[in-house]
Structure formats: C-alpha cells, structure tokens
Scaffold this active site. Structure first.
Site, PDB file in Angstrom:
ATOM      1  N   ARG A 171       0.820  -1.224   0.000  1.00 28.32           N
ATOM      2  CA  ARG A 171       0.000   0.000   0.000  1.00 28.32           C
ATOM      3  C   ARG A 171       0.859   1.282   0.000  1.00 28.32           C
ATOM      4  NH1 ARG A 171      -3.493  -3.559  -0.466  1.00 28.32           N
ATOM      5  NH2 ARG A 171      -5.566  -3.500   0.447  1.00 28.32           N
ATOM      6  N   SER A 203     -11.186  -0.885   2.594  1.00 27.19           N
ATOM      7  CA  SER A 203     -10.456  -0.895   3.874  1.00 27.19           C
ATOM      8  C   SER A 203     -10.202   0.534   4.312  1.00 27.19           C
ATOM      9  CB  SER A 203      -9.082  -1.543   3.705  1.00 27.19           C
ATOM     10  OG  SER A 203      -9.202  -2.849   3.257  1.00 27.19           O
ATOM     11  N   GLU A 205      -5.960   4.106   5.675  1.00 26.56           N
ATOM     12  CA  GLU A 205      -5.525   3.964   4.281  1.00 26.56           C
ATOM     13  C   GLU A 205      -6.180   5.089   3.478  1.00 26.56           C
ATOM     14  OE1 GLU A 205      -6.617   0.281   2.285  1.00 26.56           O
ATOM     15  OE2 GLU A 205      -5.598   0.945   0.485  1.00 26.56           O
TER      16      GLU A 205
END
Ligand code: EPU
Length: 336
Positions: free
Chosen positions: A164, A236, A332
């Site tokens: 990520r 998420s 995130e």
C-alpha cells in the site's frame, strides 16, 4: 479541458458525501495537462488531484481546485512470446481494465478484480488483494511534475513500491506528480495465485482459467465487502499494521489466536479487521457512520453521514485499538 464552478463531488467520492468544490477541472489529454501546469490562477489556488474518489474522505467543502484526469485508452505496446505490454490511460476504470485483460487471455491482475478506482490511482496507491499487488505488473508510470511541468517516466524501481505504498505517496512527493499513463506487463501464460484465503474452495470442481479466477474473486469480495454503489464506503479504511516480533509475542500470550502474517524476521503484520473486531466495533454507529457488520475494516455511510462523522468514528476505533493492543492504526483513506 472541462472546467466547472461550485461543483458537487457527490459522484466523485464513494462515501457519497455531498460536498462541493470551488472548481473542478478535468484534463482530457497531455496537452490539456501541460496547459493547466502553466496556468498561474491554478497555482494560486489550493488544489488536489483525485481519481474515482474511492479512497478519499472529504471533511468539508473544498475551497480550491479538484483536478481529475480524463485520459483514457488501452494501447498495446511491445509483445514477446510470453508477455504483452499495455499503456493504459490513468482515468481508465481499474476493473474494466482487469476485465479487458482477462477477456484477451492475459494474466497477472485477475486477483485484483472488482477493486473500485482508476488505473492511475491504482498505481499511485499500489492497490493489492488476494496475494497480488498492482506493482507486480507495473513496469512504467508516466507522470508530469508540477514543479517543472516536465514529463517523467518512472520505472517500477523508481516507484519504490511496497504494501500500500509508493514513491508518489511519500509525504515529500505527495501531490507533486500527475500520472497520465501506466504501463503494465501481462502474461500470455498465466500463473495463477490461488493460495490466499478461500480462493481454492470457490474454484473446487471448476476449470481454472482467468475467467473463473476472476469470477471467484468477485464472489468472495461481493460476499464480504459492501458495494459502494449501494452503501457508501471506501473499502479498507485502515492499513494492516506492522508490529515488532516482541510486541507480537507479548500479545500472543494474552490472545493465543491472534492472526498474523510474517513480513521478515523482525516484524509481523496484524489484520486490522481482527483488532477492530476484538474491540467489539462490528455494526456500531456514530452519527450517520457505521462499522460494517461483516467486515470491520470498512466504515460505511449508513445514514447521511458527514465526513466528520466518519472521521470521528475512525478516531474512536483507533483509540480503543491503541488502548487494548498498544497498536496505532493508520488510515488507508486520505483525508481532504
Ligand atoms: N477478521 C476478524 N473479524 C472479521 C473479519 C476478519 O477477526 O470480521 C480477521 C480474520 O482473522 C481474517 C483477518 O482478520 O483472517 C483478515 O481479514 P480479511 O481477510 O477480511 O482482510 P485483510 O486480508 O486484512 C486485505 C486488504 C483488502 C483485500 C484483502 C484480500 C488491507 C488493508 N486490506 O484485507 O483490501 O481485499 O486483504 O486480499 O490490506 C481495500 O484495500 O479496500 C481492501 C478491501
């Protein structure tokens, strides 16, 4: 170039927040972008580049310029016996691109089926799922520097990809490059990655090909993740945190079933979903925001939530996880 004033971002964020931007600018070609990058008025404003808004949280109206790429197209480049290289416009829908590759019989990104967002944002964030990351297939990212106005071609190494993460997400580079195209290397002889989670059980008794793998991934995601078209969310909300082995060993004494993914000899990754679940958050609400009852990693806009409802709920989740496990969750989702 398309320019709108006092423009609603309702269709540009998957939380379905009805916030407005002072200006919305969509460039449709590299020439448009070059013009924009020479515009003094643009640079006198606060500005932010978005993709499909599937990883963003607007806390308020935006008093500046929201920029969006309208660059589309999938162009076949070089090809050899085993691989094909495709140059993809940043504003192509990621999942349509996956479907296109699967349809052509080109493998590598089928596990990344059904992820909302655009190709440029996928390269920016290094989207990942089911044992595959976008960075596994990206060979080049073409971007314009806001500082010089020049085009730069980033190799995979230049992008400094990890879980990520990318060069473009680093605080000192954030917002300084606008991605126009992404070059992906796909395989003509697909090697399937089926070890993650329950992919294999979904495929039991079925022929394994790109199409059936894509169908399995879509079925798995649909079963546990809310559809942002129906219930506002950004997938998420948090990334899975890394903790040191000593911390993990300590937690394991108290929670023998704590799930973990080994990263290296020094750190392990703990699923944020488990941490949030252990704190009893599933289905809980704050204002119009809620923790999804099936997947606690996801915050949903249950009932006309504001950006602040969502941020406050996320803050409370972080506080309780920190209190119980001494682990700091990081969002995130990018706050604007
Ligand atoms: N868990 C619970 N309770 C739950 C759900 C999960 O305790 O209600 C525990 C289970 O032990 C489970 C673990 O948490 O094994 C992990 O849960 P899950 O597989 O649902 O999530 P994840 O693997 O951590 C990541 C990505 C997802 C991606 C999946 C599949 C992150 C932050 N999320 O989730 O990405 O789809 O893997 O690869 O890395 C996204 O980025 O929007 C996204 C959905």
């Amino acid at each position: 170039m398309r320019i709108y004033e006092n423009y609603s971002l309702l269709e540009h964020n998957t939380f379905h927040l009805n916030v407005k931007t002072r200006w919305f600018v969509e460039y449709e070609s590299e020439e448009d972008l070059q013009k924009l990058l020479k515009d003094e008025y643009f640079f006198s404003q606060t500005f932010w580049h978005i993709g499909q808004g599937s990883n963003l949280l607007f806390l308020d109206n935006f008093n500046g310029v929201i920029v969006h790429s309208g660059i589309k197209g999938i162009e076949k480049g070089k090809e050899d016996e085993d691989h094909v290289w495709l140059k993809v416009g940043a504003s192509e829908d990621w999942d349509s691109f996956v479907a296109y590759c699967v349809d052509k019989g080109w493998g590598g990104i089928e596990n990344l089926s059904h992820i909302p967002g655009e190709v440029g944002a996928g390269a920016f964030q290094n989207i990942g799922a089911y044992g595959v990351e976008a960075s596994d297939c990206i060979t080049e990212v073409h971007a314009y520097s806001l500082e010089t106005g020049e085009k730069k071609i980033f190799s995979n190494e230049d992008c400094d990809y990890s879980y990520r993460h990318s060069f473009f997400k680093e605080p000192e580079n954030r917002g300084l490059y606008y991605i126009t195209h992404v070059v992906c290397q796909l395989s003509k002889k697909p090697a399937y990655k089926l070890d993650y989670g329950n992919i294999k059980s979904y495929l039991e008794g079925k022929e394994i090909n790109l199409q059936t793998v894509r169908e399995a991934i879509i079925a798995i995601r649909t079963a546990k993740l809310p559809d942002p078209k129906v219930l506002g969310n950004a997938g998420s909300f948090f990334v899975n945190p890394y903790i040191c082995i000593a911390h993990y060993e300590g937690l394991k004494k108290k929670y023998p079933d704590i799930p973990h993914y080994p990263v290296n000899g020094e750190v392990v990754k703990i699923p944020a979903a488990w941490l949030i679940d252990q704190c009893g958050w599933k289905g809980k609400t704050l204002g119009g925001a809620a923790i999804h009852e099936k997947q606690p990693l996801v915050i949903v806009n249950r009932d006309n939530a504001t950006g602040n409802d969502i941020a406050l709920l996320a803050e409370e989740v972080c506080r309780t996880v920190k209190e119980k496990f001494k682990i700091e969750l990081q969002p995130e989702v990018i706050y604007i």
